[in-house]
Design an enzyme around this catalytic site. Structure first.
Site, PDB file in Angstrom:
ATOM      1  N   HIS A  17       0.840  -1.210   0.000  1.00  0.00           N
ATOM      2  CA  HIS A  17       0.000   0.000   0.000  1.00  0.00           C
ATOM      3  C   HIS A  17       0.876   1.262   0.000  1.00  0.00           C
ATOM      4  CE1 HIS A  17      -3.069  -2.722   2.197  1.00  0.00           C
ATOM      5  NE2 HIS A  17      -3.594  -2.456   1.013  1.00  0.00           N
ATOM      6  N   LYS A  41     -15.656  -7.209   6.395  1.00  0.00           N
ATOM      7  CA  LYS A  41     -14.368  -7.908   6.418  1.00  0.00           C
ATOM      8  C   LYS A  41     -13.930  -8.225   7.851  1.00  0.00           C
ATOM      9  CE  LYS A  41     -11.492  -7.103   2.374  1.00  0.00           C
ATOM     10  NZ  LYS A  41     -10.277  -6.442   1.878  1.00  0.00           N
ATOM     11  N   ARG A  95      -2.246  -5.865  -8.377  1.00  0.00           N
ATOM     12  CA  ARG A  95      -1.101  -6.730  -8.055  1.00  0.00           C
ATOM     13  C   ARG A  95      -0.919  -7.846  -9.069  1.00  0.00           C
ATOM     14  NH1 ARG A  95      -3.275  -8.364  -2.465  1.00  0.00           N
ATOM     15  NH2 ARG A  95      -5.115  -8.118  -3.775  1.00  0.00           N
ATOM     16  N   SER A 133      -3.084  -7.996   3.085  1.00  0.00           N
ATOM     17  CA  SER A 133      -3.264  -7.826   4.528  1.00  0.00           C
ATOM     18  C   SER A 133      -3.644  -9.157   5.182  1.00  0.00           C
ATOM     19  CB  SER A 133      -4.345  -6.781   4.793  1.00  0.00           C
ATOM     20  OG  SER A 133      -3.969  -5.553   4.216  1.00  0.00           O
TER      21      SER A 133
END
Ligand code: COA
Length: 163
Positions: A17, A41, A95, A133
């Site tokens: 990030h 989440k 990504r 993450s």
């Protein structure tokens, strides 16, 4: 005044990030990091903790990069947030090919909701393609070393959570 919004859950923020933030700061005059509550989440960190970890990173700024960085919580529709903050761009990182389909759908929906807002994609730098993450939290929870993926400040915050 070019103003961009980089949205995410940032639970927690990773070096991947920060790579996007540093590079996006070269493209706009003001970059708003929009931190989504995202209860769906079930984040490990509170919104305040996630913003604190983001703020702890110093973005390289100079005469050639005077970009102002602002951190704000995001709730509701992203496109409404972007308009409310008078931004013209949404910044997202890509990504791998697997990110593309989802990001393409979101960007298309956002464009349909507001055609004047442009989504700008930055490819992850080499070495960050596999960082997420969720992986970092899993490695840390199982006792692995995450120091190459997050800053020392973030690493210490994660360690405290799993103590
Ligand atoms: N480096 C490392 N990791 C990265 C990364 C990068 N450059 N870019 C994304 N990731 C990872 C994140 O760590 C995250 O990993 P995780 O799922 O393991 O936690 C994952 O990729 C994607 O998360 P994130 O970038 O936070 O995006 P998201 O999919 O959680 O979406 C919002 C966040 C805020 C953009 C989205 O929820 C949103 O737009 N919310 C507002 C509601 C709305 O407008 N909805 C309509 C959309 S059509």
């Amino acid at each position: 005044m070019r103003r961009g919004v980089y949205p995410g859950t940032f639970d927690p923020v990773t070096c991947g990030h920060f790579d996007i933030i540093d590079r996006a700061s070269l493209l706009v005059d003001e970059l708003i990091i929009a931190v989504a509550e995202n209860p769906g989440k079930a984040p490990l960190f509170s919104l305040a903790e996630r913003i604190e970890m983001l703020e702890n990173h110093s973005i390289p700024r100079s005469h050639s990069n005077p970009c102002k960085i602002i951190f704000k919580p995001l709730d509701g529709l992203l496109i409404d947030f972007v308009k409310r903050n008078h931004a013209q761009f949404i910044i997202r990182g890509l990504r791998a090919v697997s990110d593309f389909e989802y990001e393409f759908q979101v960007a298309s929906m956002n464009r349909r909701l507001s055609s004047e807002i442009e989504t700008v994609f930055l490819m992850s730098s080499e070495g960050h393609h596999f960082v997420s993450s969720r992986f970092i939290k899993e490695v840390a929870r199982l006792g692995g070393n995450i120091d190459q993926f997050v800053t020392p400040f973030v690493s210490s915050k994660i360690s405290k959570k799993y103590k």
